[in-house]
Every structure is written in C-alpha cells, then in structure tokens.
Motif scaffolding. Structure first.
Motif, mmCIF file in Angstrom:
data_model
loop_
_atom_site.group_PDB
_atom_site.id
_atom_site.type_symbol
_atom_site.label_atom_id
_atom_site.label_comp_id
_atom_site.label_asym_id
_atom_site.label_seq_id
_atom_site.Cartn_x
_atom_site.Cartn_y
_atom_site.Cartn_z
ATOM 1 N N ASP A 164 0.807 -1.223 0.000
ATOM 2 C CA ASP A 164 0.000 0.000 0.000
ATOM 3 C C ASP A 164 0.842 1.276 0.000
ATOM 4 O O ASP A 164 0.704 2.137 0.862
ATOM 5 C CB ASP A 164 -0.953 0.015 1.213
ATOM 6 N N ASN A 165 1.756 1.356 -0.958
ATOM 7 C CA ASN A 165 2.547 2.560 -1.196
ATOM 8 C C ASN A 165 2.655 2.721 -2.710
ATOM 9 O O ASN A 165 2.789 1.721 -3.402
ATOM 10 C CB ASN A 165 3.968 2.406 -0.640
ATOM 11 N N PRO A 166 2.629 3.934 -3.243
ATOM 12 C CA PRO A 166 2.774 4.102 -4.698
ATOM 13 C C PRO A 166 4.239 4.060 -5.131
ATOM 14 O O PRO A 166 4.731 4.983 -5.767
ATOM 15 C CB PRO A 166 2.145 5.476 -4.950
ATOM 16 N N LEU A 167 4.937 2.988 -4.754
ATOM 17 C CA LEU A 167 6.382 2.907 -5.003
ATOM 18 C C LEU A 167 6.713 2.864 -6.486
ATOM 19 O O LEU A 167 7.544 3.623 -6.976
ATOM 20 C CB LEU A 167 6.951 1.679 -4.295
ATOM 21 N N ARG A 184 8.719 -13.293 5.659
ATOM 22 C CA ARG A 184 7.470 -12.654 5.268
ATOM 23 C C ARG A 184 7.777 -11.485 4.336
ATOM 24 O O ARG A 184 8.546 -10.593 4.698
ATOM 25 C CB ARG A 184 6.763 -12.154 6.534
ATOM 26 N N LEU A 185 7.202 -11.513 3.132
ATOM 27 C CA LEU A 185 7.421 -10.458 2.150
ATOM 28 C C LEU A 185 6.063 -9.964 1.679
ATOM 29 O O LEU A 185 5.316 -10.692 1.037
ATOM 30 C CB LEU A 185 8.211 -11.017 0.954
ATOM 31 N N ASN A 186 5.716 -8.734 2.049
ATOM 32 C CA ASN A 186 4.410 -8.206 1.675
ATOM 33 C C ASN A 186 4.580 -6.935 0.843
ATOM 34 O O ASN A 186 4.931 -5.879 1.366
ATOM 35 C CB ASN A 186 3.579 -7.926 2.937
ATOM 36 N N LEU A 187 4.352 -7.067 -0.462
ATOM 37 C CA LEU A 187 4.548 -5.944 -1.393
ATOM 38 C C LEU A 187 3.273 -5.661 -2.191
ATOM 39 O O LEU A 187 3.347 -5.138 -3.297
ATOM 40 C CB LEU A 187 5.686 -6.273 -2.375
ATOM 41 N N HIS A 188 2.116 -6.023 -1.634
ATOM 42 C CA HIS A 188 0.894 -5.823 -2.435
ATOM 43 C C HIS A 188 0.560 -4.337 -2.629
ATOM 44 O O HIS A 188 0.963 -3.489 -1.828
ATOM 45 C CB HIS A 188 -0.291 -6.604 -1.843
ATOM 46 N N THR A 189 -0.100 -4.028 -3.724
ATOM 47 C CA THR A 189 -0.557 -2.670 -4.013
ATOM 48 C C THR A 189 0.590 -1.648 -3.907
ATOM 49 O O THR A 189 0.507 -0.676 -3.167
ATOM 50 C CB THR A 189 -1.722 -2.262 -3.069
ATOM 51 N N ALA A 190 1.651 -1.904 -4.648
ATOM 52 C CA ALA A 190 2.816 -1.017 -4.569
ATOM 53 C C ALA A 190 3.228 -0.496 -5.951
ATOM 54 O O ALA A 190 4.334 0.031 -6.095
ATOM 55 C CB ALA A 190 3.972 -1.740 -3.888
ATOM 56 N N GLY A 191 2.343 -0.647 -6.948
ATOM 57 C CA GLY A 191 2.632 -0.111 -8.284
ATOM 58 C C GLY A 191 3.798 -0.801 -8.984
ATOM 59 O O GLY A 191 4.386 -0.240 -9.912
ATOM 60 N N LEU A 192 4.126 -2.012 -8.569
ATOM 61 C CA LEU A 192 5.304 -2.698 -9.126
ATOM 62 C C LEU A 192 4.989 -3.241 -10.519
ATOM 63 O O LEU A 192 3.936 -3.823 -10.741
ATOM 64 C CB LEU A 192 5.731 -3.841 -8.193
ATOM 65 N N ASN A 193 5.919 -3.041 -11.471
ATOM 66 C CA ASN A 193 5.619 -3.437 -12.849
ATOM 67 C C ASN A 193 6.737 -4.254 -13.503
ATOM 68 O O ASN A 193 6.899 -4.227 -14.710
ATOM 69 C CB ASN A 193 5.268 -2.203 -13.700
ATOM 70 N N SER A 194 7.489 -4.974 -12.702
ATOM 71 C CA SER A 194 8.566 -5.814 -13.253
ATOM 72 C C SER A 194 8.090 -7.262 -13.377
ATOM 73 O O SER A 194 6.904 -7.557 -13.227
ATOM 74 C CB SER A 194 9.777 -5.767 -12.320
#
Ligand SMILES: *[C@@H]1O[C@H](CO)[C@@H](O)[C@H](O)[C@H]1NC(C)=O
Ligand SMILES: *[C@@H]1O[C@H](CO)[C@@H](O)[C@H](O)[C@H]1NC(C)=O
Ligand SMILES: *[C@@H]1O[C@H](CO)[C@@H](O)[C@H](O)[C@H]1NC(C)=O
Ligand SMILES: *[C@@H]1O[C@H](CO)[C@@H](O)[C@H](O)[C@H]1NC(C)=O
Ligand SMILES: *[C@@H]1O[C@H](CO)[C@@H](O)[C@H](O)[C@H]1NC(C)=O
Ligand SMILES: *[C@@H]1O[C@H](CO)[C@@H](O)[C@H](O)[C@H]1NC(C)=O
Ligand SMILES: *[C@@H]1O[C@H](CO)[C@@H](O)[C@H](O)[C@H]1NC(C)=O
Ligand SMILES: *[C@@H]1O[C@H](CO)[C@@H](O)[C@H](O)[C@H]1NC(C)=O
Ligand SMILES: *[C@@H]1O[C@H](CO)[C@@H](O)[C@H](O)[C@H]1NC(C)=O
Length: 301
Positions: A162-165, A181-191
């Motif tokens: 939940d960050n516009p990274l 634990r790796l939580n990167l949901h909703t972070a604008g990631l596009n790779s």
C-alpha cells in the motif's frame, strides 16, 4: 584594552572557535538523530526531547534492548506526516559516558505502518544492519524499492504494501536469506518476479497481489519449500502453473492467483497439497478441472 589583554582576548576567541569546531564535528548521536527527525515530522511526539534524553527508552514508540540501545521504533498508526529524509541512519553512539545514548544501527524493529510518510525510501536505510523487521506499509512512499534493501541481511519481515512505489521488485531481495514474510501488495510494481527470490528459502508468506507484475512464475521458485501463503492475484502474470512448482509447495495453505493471464491445464498435483485450504484461480485462461480430492475440503473459487 591594554596590550596585555589583547592576546588574552585572542586566546579566548581561539578557544571558543576551537570548542565550537570540536562540538560541531562530533558525530550525530542517536538522540540528536531522533530529535532532528522528529522536528521534521508533523506528529505530536512530545516525549521526544533533549530534556528527557535520559529517558530515551521511555519515549513514545521507542523500546530499548537490555544494553539501553534503541531496539525498536514503532510509530504505527500515529497519523505522522513526513519523510525519512531527515533521519540519520548512520548516527553513532553518543559521547556522553554512562548515558543511554547509543547507535541507531542496533535497531531491530521499525514499524511506521499506517501513517502519511512520503518521499523515497533512503538508500541509507540499508545501514540499519541489525534490522529484522521493517514495516512501512500503508504510507505514500514513492520512487521504487532501492536495490540496497538487499544489504539488510538480517531481515525476517519486509512490508512495503500500500505505497505508490512503482518500479521493480529488485533481484537483490535474493540476498535476504532470513526473510520469512514479504508483503509488497498494491505497490505499483511493474517488473517480472525475479528468479533470485528462490534463494530466500525461509519464506513462508509472500503477497505480491494488486501490482502490474508480468512474465511467468520462475521455475526456481520450487526452492521455496516452506511457503504456506502465496498471493500473486491481480497482476499481468502469464505462462503455465507448472506441476513441478506445485509439487514443491507442500506447505501451501493459501494460494491466490486469480485475475492474471495464466494459461495451462490446472495441475492435478494440486490434489496432493494436503494442507491447502484456500485456492482462487478465478479469471485466468486455465483449463481442466480441480482435482476431486480438493473439492469439499477447500474453499475454492
Ligand atoms: C516512563 O513513563 C511513564 C508514564 O509515561 C512514567 O510513569 C515512568 O515514570 C517513566 N519512566 C521513567 C524511567 O522515566
Ligand atoms: C506498535 O504500535 C501499535 C499502535 O500503537 C500497537 O498496536 C502495537 O502493539 C505496537 N507494537 C509493538 C510491538 O509495540
Ligand atoms: C505495526 O503497525 C500496525 C499498524 O498500527 C499494527 O497493526 C501492527 O500490529 C504493528 N506490528 C507489530 C508487530 O506491532
Ligand atoms: C503531508 O505533508 C505534505 C507536505 O507538507 C502535504 O502536501 C500533504 O498533504 C500532507 N498529507 C497529509 C495526509 O496531511
Ligand atoms: C548516507 O550515509 C553516509 C554515511 O555513511 C553519509 O555520508 C551520507 O550523507 C548519507 N546520505 C544521506 C542522503 O543521508
Ligand atoms: C514501471 O514503473 C515505473 C515507475 O513507476 C515507470 O517509470 C515505468 O514507466 C513503468 N513501466 C511500465 C512498462 O509501465
Ligand atoms: C534460514 O533461516 C535459518 C535459521 O533462521 C538460517 O540458519 C538459514 O541460513 C536461513 N537460510 C538462508 C538461505 O539464509
Ligand atoms: C535453492 O536454495 C539453495 C539454498 O537453500 C541455494 O543454494 C540454491 O542455489 C537455490 N537454487 C535456486 C535455483 O535458486
Ligand atoms: C513486461 O512488460 C513490459 C512492458 O510492457 C515489456 O516490455 C516486457 O517485455 C514484459 N515482460 C514479459 C516477460 O512479458
């Protein structure tokens, strides 16, 4: 002024100048670093002040270890607005003997979840080498995930959700062997999902949902044999769900891959995942059927 007084004044001036130089060249202490940062934030951290520096371990959100060093900073959900720019991660132990001043680099836990932090994640964050638990979710951080995050080798928990990274999931995450634990949901990631994640064999929880990740699931992820929750839903992922991966993920309890572009037959090996309780395959181009063993025991969408 008499001729005798003049050199004395000069000496005095030199002494003052010397002392000033000496003071300003002292390294920033932990307390100074925290107060400088606090002054840049809009948050009523009233207990954070020089007059209470002896009680550092009693400041709001601060927990010390038995040696009196700051071990935890927990400012979650305090409505704090600001950046990390003014936090000097390299603050050194303080010069005051016997005081509680010590090194920020001993922090093991940093929770700034659910605030209004913005700006980028500073590269110097990687100087917090003792950090085990970094939770920066639900803020407004932007500017990508720095590669240097891979240097925080003791990380067990990394939450940036939940960050516009924007930008990539750095392949350097593969250096975080302790990561659970790796939580990167909703972070604008596009790779794509970096295949190096396979080196993080302690991972039990991964949430990469609600990003724009593309490409396929790297076969090397079969290495993640402890994974129990894997959420990759709502991305642009494609390719097949290989039986080889499924057979390696025996600990899976929750597996969400809905709203992607996976193509293939639904691997019948799913039937052998005895712990699986939640499976969501909805909205892909999968064919075939769910193995009958799973029906009735799992919540399947
Ligand atoms: C810590 O704070 C509490 C309440 O805020 C106070 O009762 C206690 O005396 C403080 N302890 C020290 C060592 O200052
Ligand atoms: C951190 O702060 C939040 C909100 O004040 C609280 O719910 C949580 O228990 C704290 N966690 C720790 C480890 O102190
Ligand atoms: C971190 O902060 C969030 C939000 O306040 C809170 O829900 C969570 O319990 C905190 N984590 C820990 C381990 O205290
Ligand atoms: C936080 O501060 C920035 C800059 O001062 C401001 O633009 C922004 O609106 C603030 N956000 C909130 C939620 O107060
Ligand atoms: C990062 O840390 C180094 C010291 O290791 C310091 O010289 C530099 O100014 C810091 N950079 C920022 C942006 O704070
Ligand atoms: C990926 O995200 C970065 C950073 O937000 C952006 O600059 C870039 O244009 C995006 N690439 C694509 C293909 O959307
Ligand atoms: C996984 O964790 C254990 C203990 O916590 C550690 O000994 C091991 O080196 C870790 N695995 C990797 C790949 O770093
Ligand atoms: C799988 O993990 C081990 C460490 O447990 C590592 O040595 C190996 O290189 C990894 N293999 C792949 C394909 O990532
Ligand atoms: C992912 O998307 C980008 C931008 O659209 C594209 O250039 C790249 O080829 C895609 N990668 C894969 C593996 O599909």
């Amino acid at each position: 002024m008499s001729p005798i007084e003049r050199p004395l004044v000069l000496l005095h001036l030199l002494l003052v100048l010397f002392l000033t130089l000496k003071v300003t060249s002292l390294p920033t202490t932990e307390v100074q670093a925290l107060i400088k940062w606090k002054n840049s934030l809009s948050s009523p951290l009233n207990s954070w002040s020089l007059t209470t520096m002896k009680n550092l371990c009693n400041w709001t959100g601060i927990v010390c270890n038995t040696a009196g060093s700051v071990a935890e900073i927990n400012l979650s959900d305090l409505g704090t607005n600001g950046t990390l720019d003014q936090l000097d991660f390299t603050a050194l132990p303080g010069p005051i003997p016997g005081s509680l001043v010590s090194s920020l680099q001993k922090i093991e836990y940093l929770n700034l979840t659910a605030n209004f932090f913005q700006g980028s994640l500073p590269i110097n964050l990687s100087k917090l080498v003792a950090l085990k638990d970094l939770r920066l979710g639900d803020n407004s951080f932007e500017g990508g995930i720095p590669n240097e995050i891979g240097l925080i080798s003791s990380l067990h928990i990394l939450e940036l959700y939940d960050n516009p990274l924007g930008g990539e999931i750095p392949s350097s995450l593969g250096q975080l062997g302790m990561l659970q634990r790796l939580n990167l949901h909703t972070a604008g990631l596009n790779s794509t999902i970096p295949h190096e994640l396979s080196y993080c064999t302690n991972l039990t929880f991964i949430n990469l949902g609600l990003n724009s990740l593309n490409g396929s699931l790297p076969p090397s992820l079969s290495n993640l044999t402890k994974i129990s929750e894997l959420i990759i839903s709502n991305n642009l992922l494609s390719g097949e769900i290989s039986p080889y991966l499924i057979t390696s993920w025996e600990q899976l309890i929750r597996f969400y891959l809905h709203d992607n572009s996976f193509t293939s037959k639904i691997p019948q090996e799913i039937g052998r995942l005895t712990k699986l309780q939640y499976l969501d395959l909805y909205n892909n181009q999968l064919s075939g059927s769910i193995p009958p063993q799973r029906l009735g025991t799992s919540k399947i969408c």
